[in-house]
Design an enzyme around this catalytic site. Structure first.
Site, PDB file in Angstrom:
ATOM      1  CE  LYS A  78      38.438  43.589  55.788  1.00 39.46           C
ATOM      2  NZ  LYS A  78      39.299  43.867  54.464  1.00 39.46           N
ATOM      3  CB  SER A 153      38.871  47.297  52.782  1.00 39.93           C
ATOM      4  OG  SER A 153      39.259  45.978  53.114  1.00 39.93           O
ATOM      5  CB  SER A 177      42.470  45.759  51.927  1.00 47.10           C
ATOM      6  OG  SER A 177      41.671  46.699  51.144  1.00 47.10           O
TER       7      SER A 177
END
Lengths: 485, 95
Positions: A78, A153, A177
């Protein structure tokens, strides 16, 4: 089996047997990324050159007999993890030119094991979102249905695993997330206990809630990656100094006698019928495996979303004060003075959701409201934690849905932040309690969308939820299904 | 809950944000709805409950006060939007 479909442990076997080299595996992954990226959008930055150099180094290491289970495995991170020398944006325009001068501890640990970095993954801006629509680098599309969100997310982290663009990925989880996108994309996502994995070099959203964890094809890979990144780090004073067990050693396939709690507050009337059906089937599966079920109550569940959106936004408003255009990141060109430069840089650099959360947090911390909002939320957090501690006196794990519905459509909740926030209702309490939980594939909706099952464990008992999830995986085939792109 | 455009402007100033007129009225409505939702916490009795600021019970984390290498001036300044020698350069502060 195609290289891109292999899990970490399967690819490791192939690498070890000399059936494939890390360079070959990496080339296959890069080709796959190139082929499906126009439809998915998981990546913000693809580091092809770096990846091939990493793979060559890994192959030398393998040839020299110095390999372990992660050597030569192509992974992606990420874009919230600082990677020295590689642009790190956190999904924000304000960091669109930021090249970190140091690396996150979790990435350092993986690098030492000889993994291959394919690139940096798309995400909601500053990890604020449940749909990946708040990214400044475009919306990620769900590989199972590209008209739908992948979750957020860590949307890019989940979509990349599902679309076979990386063998596994790392994400972060502040209110769901990792688990929610894992559920929506049909992969395994683990949020470890707060303090289990170092947050050093992970761009901060809400520091008392943020935690690093893996998104993987199966539970064995989750255990492997957790073991690789877990542990005390002198650079993160909130990381906890307890031994890191061999998480793969506990994957025995047995849950006989395991006491599983079913919180009545999570099995509510409004639950999507397909999600309800998947939960019922999972409960039946566990029953057949010899687990025992206990009805429990987590009475303050209904207050969790409100508590979270005060605490997380308050912490965010403080954490994001550092983006002022002085030392790094975007600086507004035309400003009439220092204060104007701060204000213009921030206003140009942040997207709408980030601004909204900074505003909410600033409001909750502002003079006259601090006690009524922020301190009140911290007190309710105590009650939510106590709910879990009390429940865990009688059960080993808690079973719930991950999300109330399968993946929703792109744009469906974009104009209504409150509705968006409520989609995290089953994941948020775990972050507030600071304990561990994972999402494991548990079925599909009638229109073919993945549905995840959440298993919540006691603090620092990741072994128990991994063992329980692995046992489920042994007798189901949900994790073996593959999105067609 | 009612959040006025003036409230939004006040908070934006505190947060060092500049909002367009359209953003101001949008945020007033959205913040009002969200703050209205969190009002539900007020109905919960929290008398005698201590606030939680950290998930894991923990005393202060001390370490030995030992000098360690740092990243150095060049690396620290590598992302500076503007610099002069070994300093960050910013617009004039004092008129």
């Amino acid at each position: 089996m195609d290289i891109v479909d292999q899990s970490i442990h399967e690819l490791h076997r192939s690498l070890k047997a000399g059936e494939v080299s890390s360079v070959e595996a990496t080339r296959a992954m890069l080709a796959r990324i190139e082929a499906v990226e126009p439809q998915i959008g998981s990546f913000i930055t693809v580091t092809a050159g770096q990846a091939l150099a990493d793979a060559e180094a890994a192959d030398r290491r393998i040839a020299a007999g110095r390999m372990d289970v992660l050597t030569g495995i192509p992974l992606a991170l990420k874009d919230i993890f600082l990677t020295e020398g590689i642009r790190t944006t956190c999904g924000s325009r304000i960091l669109s030119n930021f090249v970190p001068p140091y690396s996150a501890t979790s990435w350092e640990k993986l690098k030492q094991r000889g993994v291959v970095l394919l690139g940096k993954l798309n995400q909601d801006e500053f990890a604020m979102g449940s749909s990946n629509e708040s990214s400044a680098f475009g919306t990620v599309r769900n590989p199972w249905d590209t008209t739908r969100i992948p979750g957020g997310s860590s949307g890019g982290s989940a979509a990349a695993v599902a679309a076979r663009q990386a063998t596994a990925t790392l994400g972060t989880d502040t209110g769901g997330s990792i688990r929610q996108p894992a559920s929506h994309c049909g992969c395994v996502g683990l949020k470890p206990t707060y303090g289990r994995v170092s947050r050093y070099g992970v761009i901060a959203y809400a520091s008392s809630l943020d935690q690093v964890g893996p998104l993987t094809r199966d539970v064995t890979d989750s255990a492997i990656l957790l073991g690789a990144v877990a542990g005390y780090d002198p650079k993160d004073s909130t990381s906890v100094n307890t031994p890191v067990p061999d998480y793969t050693a506990v994957l025995t396939g047995t849950v006989k006698g395991l006491r599983i709690g079913l919180p009545r507050e999570y099995f509510i009337a409004g639950l999507d019928p397909d999600v309800q059906k998947a939960m019922d089937a999972a409960i039946e599966t566990y029953r057949q495996l010899g687990a025992e079920f206990v009805d429990i109550s987590l009475p303050h569940t209904d207050y969790a979303v409100a508590t979270y959106y005060l605490i997380a936004t308050a912490e965010a408003s403080s954490n994001l004060a550092r983006y002022d255009g002085v030392r790094f990141g975007h600086r507004a060109e035309e400003a009439s003075g220092l204060l104007d430069m701060y204000t213009k840089s921030r206003s140009q650099g942040f997207g709408a959701e980030v601004k909204r959360r900074i505003m909410l947090g600033t409001y909750a911390l502002s003079s006259g409201y601090y006690d009524a909002y922020y301190v009140k939320a911290q007190k309710v957090r105590t009650l939510i934690m106590q709910d879990f501690m009390r429940a865990f006196e009688g059960v080993d794990v808690i079973l719930t849905p991950v999300a109330p519905t399968p993946a929703f459509r792109i744009g469906e909740k974009a104009d209504d932040p409150l509705q968006m926030y409520l989609s995290d209702i089953f994941t948020i309490p775990v972050n507030l309690a600071g304990t561990c939980a994972l999402s494991v594939p548990a079925g599909f909706s009638s229109d073919g969308l993945p549905i995840g099952l959440q298993l919540i464990g006691k603090p620092f008992c990741e072994e128990t939820i991994l063992r329980a999830a692995h046992a489920f995986e042994q007798v189901t085939e949900w994790h073996t299904r593959k999105a067609v792109i | 809950m009612d959040i006025s455009v003036a409230d939004v402007e006040h908070v934006a100033r505190l947060a060092r944000l500049e909002l367009s007129e359209a953003e101001k009225s949008l945020f007033a409505g959205q913040m009002g709805a969200i703050l209205g939702y969190v009002e539900k916490l007020k109905g919960l009795n929290t008398e005698g409950i201590l606030p939680t600021s950290h998930a894991v019970p923990m005393e202060n984390a001390f370490r030995e006060d030992v000098a360690c290498p740092s990243i150095g001036v060049e690396k620290a300044l590598a992302n500076a939007p503007d610099r002069a020698d070994s300093f960050y350069r910013v617009p004039k502060v004092i008129e």
